[in-house]
Design a protein around this motif. Sequence first.
Motif, short mmCIF file in Angstrom:
data_model
loop_
_atom_site.label_atom_id
_atom_site.label_comp_id
_atom_site.label_asym_id
_atom_site.label_seq_id
_atom_site.Cartn_x
_atom_site.Cartn_y
_atom_site.Cartn_z
N GLN A 1 0.69 -1.26 0.18
CA GLN A 1 -0.14 0.02 0.08
C GLN A 1 0.84 1.21 0.00
OE1 GLN A 1 -2.74 0.26 3.18
NE2 GLN A 1 -3.70 2.17 2.48
N ASN B 1 -4.53 5.40 -5.65
CA ASN B 1 -5.58 5.39 -4.88
C ASN B 1 -5.39 3.84 -4.39
OD1 ASN B 1 -6.29 8.03 -4.90
ND2 ASN B 1 -7.71 7.70 -6.88
N GLU C 1 0.77 4.21 -2.99
CA GLU C 1 0.59 5.47 -2.65
C GLU C 1 1.71 6.46 -2.75
OE1 GLU C 1 -3.07 4.50 0.65
OE2 GLU C 1 -0.89 4.90 1.44
#
Length: 216
Positions: free
Chosen positions: A22, A31, A26
């Motif tokens: 993640q 997103n 990012e």
Amino acid sequence: MPDSDNTVYVVDDDAGMLESTQWLLESVGLNVNAYSDGRQFLEAVEDLKPGCVILDIRMPGLGGLNVQEELQKRSLDVPIIFVSGHADVPIVVRAFKSGAFDFIEKPFNEQLLLDSVQQALQDSGETAPMTAPTADTEARLASLTRREKDVFLPLAQGYTSKEIAEQLDVSVKTIDLYRARVMKRLGAERLPDVTGVAIAAGLLDPLELRQPTQPD
């Protein structure tokens, strides 16, 4: 850079891997929606926004292939990038036969994942499946010598070095040498990577893979 309206869904039961993936995505402005298991992901997404899914193969309860099957039942057509630290040829074949966009083994190269995600996001709005090889894949395949090409396809099909040696009437040591060279040229760390390249390039039908019998 992919459209900022796209969403990357990451599903992985490994908390550390989920968090690092993640963060990576990012960090390049994507997103990201992260989920710790397949059932949580399916319950959270009634319909998917444009984007792609990074899906772990092996998870407790509902594995990645089961999640893929459920998405298809719901007619949710989204590119799926499978990741796994325990890939083998049958799993790779099943994933691609079911329409996987890509298959990447853990621990993965960060740039490799980002490139795959970017391409998946670019293709996510297209209805036709990706059948043509990428320029990078074409270049890697073109770099193979004639003898390396002779080894490449049966290797991708799942034949052992001994079986390929018998087919080409050379020694096993010679095949092992060519096998290492093929994998190096293709940037493949393990056999499933070679299989994935062949399928992605349209050089191998998943149905042509040798069915595993007894271990060597």
